[in-house]
Design a protein around this motif. Structure first.
Motif, PDB file in Angstrom:
ATOM      1  N   ARG A 166      44.005 -31.471  37.179  1.00 53.33           N
ATOM      2  CA  ARG A 166      43.493 -31.090  35.852  1.00 53.33           C
ATOM      3  C   ARG A 166      42.977 -32.314  35.096  1.00 53.33           C
ATOM      4  O   ARG A 166      41.906 -32.289  34.474  1.00 53.33           O
ATOM      5  N   MET A 167      43.744 -33.442  35.166  1.00 57.87           N
ATOM      6  CA  MET A 167      43.307 -34.657  34.479  1.00 57.87           C
ATOM      7  C   MET A 167      41.993 -35.162  35.079  1.00 57.87           C
ATOM      8  O   MET A 167      41.101 -35.640  34.357  1.00 57.87           O
ATOM      9  N   GLY A 168      41.860 -35.034  36.395  1.00 56.08           N
ATOM     10  CA  GLY A 168      40.600 -35.427  37.017  1.00 56.08           C
ATOM     11  C   GLY A 168      39.435 -34.572  36.539  1.00 56.08           C
ATOM     12  O   GLY A 168      38.335 -35.063  36.287  1.00 56.08           O
ATOM     13  N   LYS A 169      39.690 -33.269  36.377  1.00 56.64           N
ATOM     14  CA  LYS A 169      38.629 -32.380  35.885  1.00 56.64           C
ATOM     15  C   LYS A 169      38.255 -32.718  34.455  1.00 56.64           C
ATOM     16  O   LYS A 169      37.092 -32.640  34.066  1.00 56.64           O
ATOM     17  N   ILE A 170      39.262 -33.108  33.656  1.00 57.57           N
ATOM     18  CA  ILE A 170      38.964 -33.474  32.264  1.00 57.57           C
ATOM     19  C   ILE A 170      38.033 -34.672  32.230  1.00 57.57           C
ATOM     20  O   ILE A 170      37.048 -34.730  31.477  1.00 57.57           O
ATOM     21  N   VAL A 171      38.351 -35.678  33.045  1.00 61.97           N
ATOM     22  CA  VAL A 171      37.514 -36.880  33.062  1.00 61.97           C
ATOM     23  C   VAL A 171      36.115 -36.547  33.581  1.00 61.97           C
ATOM     24  O   VAL A 171      35.103 -37.040  33.074  1.00 61.97           O
ATOM     25  N   ASN A 172      36.022 -35.675  34.622  1.00 61.95           N
ATOM     26  CA  ASN A 172      34.720 -35.338  35.200  1.00 61.95           C
ATOM     27  C   ASN A 172      33.861 -34.520  34.253  1.00 61.95           C
ATOM     28  O   ASN A 172      32.640 -34.521  34.356  1.00 61.95           O
ATOM     29  N   GLN A 173      34.511 -33.804  33.315  1.00 61.15           N
ATOM     30  CA  GLN A 173      33.738 -32.925  32.426  1.00 61.15           C
ATOM     31  C   GLN A 173      33.432 -33.573  31.079  1.00 61.15           C
ATOM     32  O   GLN A 173      33.102 -32.907  30.109  1.00 61.15           O
ATOM     33  N   LEU A 174      33.628 -34.905  30.965  1.00 66.71           N
ATOM     34  CA  LEU A 174      33.295 -35.581  29.715  1.00 66.71           C
ATOM     35  C   LEU A 174      31.816 -35.400  29.360  1.00 66.71           C
ATOM     36  O   LEU A 174      31.448 -35.362  28.193  1.00 66.71           O
ATOM     37  N   LYS A 175      30.976 -35.292  30.385  1.00 64.44           N
ATOM     38  CA  LYS A 175      29.556 -35.127  30.102  1.00 64.44           C
ATOM     39  C   LYS A 175      29.261 -33.810  29.395  1.00 64.44           C
ATOM     40  O   LYS A 175      28.277 -33.698  28.671  1.00 64.44           O
ATOM     41  N   LEU A 176      30.119 -32.808  29.555  1.00 63.23           N
ATOM     42  CA  LEU A 176      29.927 -31.547  28.829  1.00 63.23           C
ATOM     43  C   LEU A 176      30.190 -31.730  27.351  1.00 63.23           C
ATOM     44  O   LEU A 176      29.575 -31.093  26.505  1.00 63.23           O
ATOM     45  N   ASP A 182      35.455 -21.166  32.684  1.00 64.87           N
ATOM     46  CA  ASP A 182      36.196 -21.756  33.785  1.00 64.87           C
ATOM     47  C   ASP A 182      37.647 -21.976  33.367  1.00 64.87           C
ATOM     48  O   ASP A 182      37.981 -22.029  32.182  1.00 64.87           O
ATOM     49  N   ASP A 183      38.537 -22.105  34.356  1.00 68.66           N
ATOM     50  CA  ASP A 183      39.979 -22.183  34.091  1.00 68.66           C
ATOM     51  C   ASP A 183      40.330 -23.363  33.203  1.00 68.66           C
ATOM     52  O   ASP A 183      41.115 -23.245  32.259  1.00 68.66           O
ATOM     53  N   LEU A 184      39.743 -24.527  33.474  1.00 66.30           N
ATOM     54  CA  LEU A 184      40.114 -25.735  32.742  1.00 66.30           C
ATOM     55  C   LEU A 184      39.785 -25.596  31.255  1.00 66.30           C
ATOM     56  O   LEU A 184      40.586 -25.918  30.393  1.00 66.30           O
ATOM     57  N   ARG A 185      38.595 -25.107  30.946  1.00 66.07           N
ATOM     58  CA  ARG A 185      38.201 -25.000  29.542  1.00 66.07           C
ATOM     59  C   ARG A 185      39.047 -23.971  28.803  1.00 66.07           C
ATOM     60  O   ARG A 185      39.448 -24.186  27.652  1.00 66.07           O
ATOM     61  N   LEU A 186      39.323 -22.823  29.432  1.00 67.04           N
ATOM     62  CA  LEU A 186      40.141 -21.816  28.779  1.00 67.04           C
ATOM     63  C   LEU A 186      41.550 -22.340  28.532  1.00 67.04           C
ATOM     64  O   LEU A 186      42.128 -22.150  27.452  1.00 67.04           O
ATOM     65  N   ALA A 190      37.731 -28.992  16.869  1.00 69.18           N
ATOM     66  CA  ALA A 190      36.288 -29.206  17.044  1.00 69.18           C
ATOM     67  C   ALA A 190      35.887 -29.041  18.501  1.00 69.18           C
ATOM     68  O   ALA A 190      34.881 -28.400  18.824  1.00 69.18           O
ATOM     69  N   ILE A 191      36.695 -29.621  19.416  1.00 70.13           N
ATOM     70  CA  ILE A 191      36.394 -29.483  20.848  1.00 70.13           C
ATOM     71  C   ILE A 191      36.568 -28.033  21.298  1.00 70.13           C
ATOM     72  O   ILE A 191      35.767 -27.492  22.059  1.00 70.13           O
ATOM     73  N   SER A 192      37.616 -27.361  20.808  1.00 69.11           N
ATOM     74  CA  SER A 192      37.845 -25.959  21.190  1.00 69.11           C
ATOM     75  C   SER A 192      36.703 -25.071  20.710  1.00 69.11           C
ATOM     76  O   SER A 192      36.241 -24.183  21.434  1.00 69.11           O
ATOM     77  N   SER A 193      36.233 -25.292  19.483  1.00 70.62           N
ATOM     78  CA  SER A 193      35.097 -24.505  18.986  1.00 70.62           C
ATOM     79  C   SER A 193      33.844 -24.770  19.807  1.00 70.62           C
ATOM     80  O   SER A 193      33.076 -23.848  20.106  1.00 70.62           O
ATOM     81  N   SER A 194      33.633 -26.024  20.204  1.00 75.26           N
ATOM     82  CA  SER A 194      32.469 -26.342  21.044  1.00 75.26           C
ATOM     83  C   SER A 194      32.563 -25.655  22.399  1.00 75.26           C
ATOM     84  O   SER A 194      31.578 -25.137  22.920  1.00 75.26           O
ATOM     85  N   ILE A 195      33.765 -25.626  22.981  1.00 79.82           N
ATOM     86  CA  ILE A 195      33.944 -24.942  24.275  1.00 79.82           C
ATOM     87  C   ILE A 195      33.651 -23.452  24.129  1.00 79.82           C
ATOM     88  O   ILE A 195      32.993 -22.841  24.983  1.00 79.82           O
ATOM     89  N   ALA A 196      34.156 -22.838  23.052  1.00 81.52           N
ATOM     90  CA  ALA A 196      33.918 -21.400  22.852  1.00 81.52           C
ATOM     91  C   ALA A 196      32.432 -21.102  22.733  1.00 81.52           C
ATOM     92  O   ALA A 196      31.929 -20.137  23.313  1.00 81.52           O
ATOM     93  N   ARG A 197      31.703 -21.930  21.979  1.00 79.26           N
ATOM     94  CA  ARG A 197      30.263 -21.689  21.836  1.00 79.26           C
ATOM     95  C   ARG A 197      29.528 -21.889  23.156  1.00 79.26           C
ATOM     96  O   ARG A 197      28.621 -21.134  23.496  1.00 79.26           O
ATOM     97  N   ASP A 198      29.909 -22.916  23.915  1.00 82.12           N
ATOM     98  CA  ASP A 198      29.247 -23.144  25.198  1.00 82.12           C
ATOM     99  C   ASP A 198      29.481 -21.998  26.169  1.00 82.12           C
ATOM    100  O   ASP A 198      28.651 -21.735  27.047  1.00 82.12           O
ATOM    101  N   CYS A 199      30.610 -21.306  26.048  1.00 79.89           N
ATOM    102  CA  CYS A 199      30.912 -20.164  26.929  1.00 79.89           C
ATOM    103  C   CYS A 199      30.341 -18.858  26.389  1.00 79.89           C
ATOM    104  O   CYS A 199      30.624 -17.785  26.928  1.00 79.89           O
ATOM    105  N   GLY A 200      29.589 -18.918  25.307  1.00 76.37           N
ATOM    106  CA  GLY A 200      29.000 -17.705  24.754  1.00 76.37           C
ATOM    107  C   GLY A 200      29.943 -16.927  23.864  1.00 76.37           C
ATOM    108  O   GLY A 200      29.701 -15.745  23.596  1.00 76.37           O
TER     109      GLY A 200
END
Length: 668
Positions: free
Chosen positions: A475-485, A547-551, A623-633
């Motif tokens: 999970r920590m690896g996925k967090i680091v890999n998804q910084l570009k999102l 995706d699982d990580l964002r949720l 702020a990050i949670s709201s951004s994730i929700a908007r990106d997921c529609g």
């Protein structure tokens, strides 16, 4: 004594110039002599012609204004009448069509067919009860059946004093039409109840033979109670008014009836003993379409209406709307008066402009003479040259100042760009720290537990903790890999995630903080009562488009904030309500904490905004949670519960189970 001014010196010098005084004195005399020599008769004639032209223009403008205002008002009145007629027609036709098939349904009942073929007393009694029950549920006025010879043998009002049982209706047109195999529709005043109503009938067949007629009577006296601001009428095919918002106009005729029509109405006893006298209406003007301007009554003060007519179809009725034209007359009169005043004002303004123009021309001629004199003075030129030199120096100073300001602005822009880069780097570092704190804390807890399990020899539990540690590391690896999102705000892949599994993982990560805090998990599915949500067993059809990580990341932030909110509460409680519909999945996290202040709600999802003390939060989680929700529609909202505490609701689009399984098998 003060020295004379520059203007005085200039005027003094010009008086000595040759020819200047002569020009000044001789310029105005020719115009004055022309005015005196002008013939008085011609001047009066021109004024009279001008007055006549202005009066004719006033009359033409007022007439045109009246015509336009009248036509506009009549068009508006016709549109309003059309809207009112459409609404009333729809209400009346819907009522009639709702009961149009009721006689057919009654006639298809075997009991009705049997009693019409063989009217046994026990069958007649059963038919009376059946018709009473049908009439009560259909909310009709009366339902009854008639034999082929015209005698009514059963009715819904069989036990009342004015019962229709035993009455011969052979003379009624609705009976005659039904016996012939058609559908009978007729409005008349009842011969027994003396109440007006609309009759609809259907033939009753048994073994292909007509054995009687089923009739339903409806009371239409409610018409037009819903819209009685202006007269509204309904006439039959003879032009008799049988429904009216004006009681005095009921059972009047739109025009005189022919003797044959009066005889036919009397033969069918349609309107009993009512006197069918014509309505005192006179047509004043015929408009295009089915519309006239009529006057009801006699005399100049008799009201005038815009009469519009429309056919209702089946039955052959006509709806007549009466709209008063008094507002149109008032509006046309006011418009004409305002136009007249405007025309007169424009004429006065033109006269004033003409007089002022003449005076301005005189002043301009005098000024031109003075300017010629001033042009001869070199002193004025010198002064102008000095002024221009000073203005040039000031302009050069302003250019230098603006050049210096431009250089300073560019330097400031460069500093702002560098500051923005540093702020972006700080925000990225803060986001990484905030998102990795939870997994690191869980790793610490799982590592301590694994050491204890190994000391106790509980290898199965230790193996389970090691698997959890591996999952957290991934999970920590996925967090680091998804910084570009987070930096580029790229749209996520169309992944599907199990809501139950995401809740299970989030609760597992927060297991240590959840000790002593009861939490209720409830599932609300459309069409089913609320039920507890088992995160271990899961809900096989409940998937969200994320995706699982964002949720899990959003759920961990919401649950962590809820735990922070109830930290100082004596009896803390948390609740997670999952609402699932065909299109969306909503996850509401509620707590019984102090709630969210009203002044904080608008800024709750801003980056770096936090209400926590220094060192306890960076203000990036929501702020990050709201951004994730908007990106997921989806969307993330916050509100206060009525019973206290706060509620954060995450709404995502729901994914189908088969699509989620296919996406998971494909490695999405």
């Amino acid at each position: 004594m003060a020295p004379p001014s520059r203007r005085a010196r200039t005027l003094r010098r010009t008086r000595g110039l040759p020819g200047f005084s002569r020009v000044t004195q001789s310029t105005s005399f020719p115009d004055r002599f022309d005015r005196v020599d002008r013939p008085e008769a011609a001047h009066v004639t021109r004024r009279l012609i001008l007055l006549i032209v202005l009066a004719a223009g006033l009359a033409a403008v007022c007439a045109l204004s009246w015509a336009l205002a009248w036509q506009t008002g009549i068009d508006t009145l016709r549109r309003n009448a059309a809207v009112r007629g459409d609404r009333t027609t729809a209400a009346l036709k819907s009522t009639l069509e709702r009961y149009d098939s009721l006689p057919y349904i009654v006639g298809e009942h075997p009991l009705v067919q049997d009693v019409l073929a063989d009217p046994k007393p026990e069958w007649v009694a059963a038919a009376n009860r059946y018709l009473e029950d049908v009439n009560r549920h259909a909310r009709a006025t009366t339902t009854y059946i008639i034999r082929a010879d015209g005698m009514s043998i059963a009715a819904s009002n069989w036990h009342e004093a004015d019962s229709f049982v035993g009455v011969n209706y052979q003379f009624r047109p609705y009976f005659i039409d039904a016996v012939k195999g058609g559908v009978g529709r007729f409005f008349a005043i009842g011969t027994i109840s003396h109440d007006p109503g609309y009759y609809v009938s259907q033939p009753v067949r048994r073994d292909g033979k007509i054995v009687g007629v089923a009739v339903v009577k409806l009371n239409l006296e409610w018409f037009p109670g819903a819209d009685a601001s202006e007269p509204l009428l309904v006439t039959d095919d003879h032009g008799v008014i049988f429904l009216s918002s004006v009681p005095a106009w009921k059972y009047r005729t739109m025009s005189p009836l022919a003797p044959a029509v009066v005889a036919a109405i009397d033969a069918t006893r349609q309107y009993a003993n009512a006197r069918l006298t014509p309505l005192p209406a006179g047509v004043e003007r015929v408009l295009e379409g089915d519309a006239d301007i009529v006057r009801i009554g006699s005399g100049l003060r008799a009201p005038r209406y815009l009469e519009t007519r429309r056919a209702l179809g089946e039955p052959d009725w006509h709806l007549v709307t009466m709209s008063s034209i008094d507002p149109v007359l008032d509006a046309a009169r006011d418009t004409t008066i305002m136009t007249g005043f405007g025309y007169v004002s424009l004429c006065l303004l033109g006269f004033y402009w003409r007089m002022r123009r003449a005076r301005v021309q005189e002043v301009m001629r005098s000024r031109a003479m003075l300017q010629k004199a001033y042009a001869m003075l070199n002193e004025r030129v010198a002064e102008r040259t000095a002024d221009l030199s000073q203005a040039n120096e000031r302009l050069q100073q302003e250019v230098a100042e603006r050049t210096r300001a431009e250089h300073e602005l560019r330097a400031t822009q460069d500093e702002l760009i560098q500051a923005s880069k540093l702020a972006a780097l700080g925000q990225m570092a803060a986001g990484i720290t905030h998102e990795l704190n939870q997994p690191l804390a869980a790793l610490r807890s799982f590592s301590d537990n694994t050491r204890v399990f190994l000391e106790r020899g509980q290898y199965a539990a230790a193996e389970e903790n090691l698997e959890a540690i591996g999952s957290l590391t991934e999970r920590m690896g996925k967090i680091v890999n998804q910084l570009k999102l987070f930096v580029g705000r790229a749209r996520p892949k169309s992944a599907r995630s199990s809501v139950a599994r995401a809740l299970h993982n989030a609760l597992a990560l927060l297991g240590k903080r959840l000790n002593g805090v009861p939490i209720a998990l409830t599932l609300h599915e459309d069409g089913a009562p609320p039920a507890p949500l088992d995160t271990h067993a899961g809900y096989p059809d409940l998937f969200a488009q994320s995706d699982d990580l964002r949720l899990e990341q959003v759920l961990i932030n919401l649950l962590g904030n809820a735990l922070d909110a109830v930290a100082e509460v004596s009896a803390p409680q948390l609740a997670v309500d999952v609402h699932a519909s065909a299109a969306t999945v909503s996850i509401a996290v509620r707590d019984n904490g102090p709630g969210i202040p009203e002044d904080v709600l608008p800024r709750l999802f801003e980056p770096f905004f936090t209400t926590k003390e220094m060192g306890q939060g960076l203000g990036l989680g929501l702020a990050i949670s709201s951004s994730i929700a908007r990106d997921c529609g989806g969307a993330l909202t916050a509100a206060n519960n009525e019973e206290g505490g706060a509620c954060f609701t995450l709404t995502l689009r729901r994914a189908r189970a088969d699509a989620a399984n296919a996406a998971r098998a494909a490695g999405l």
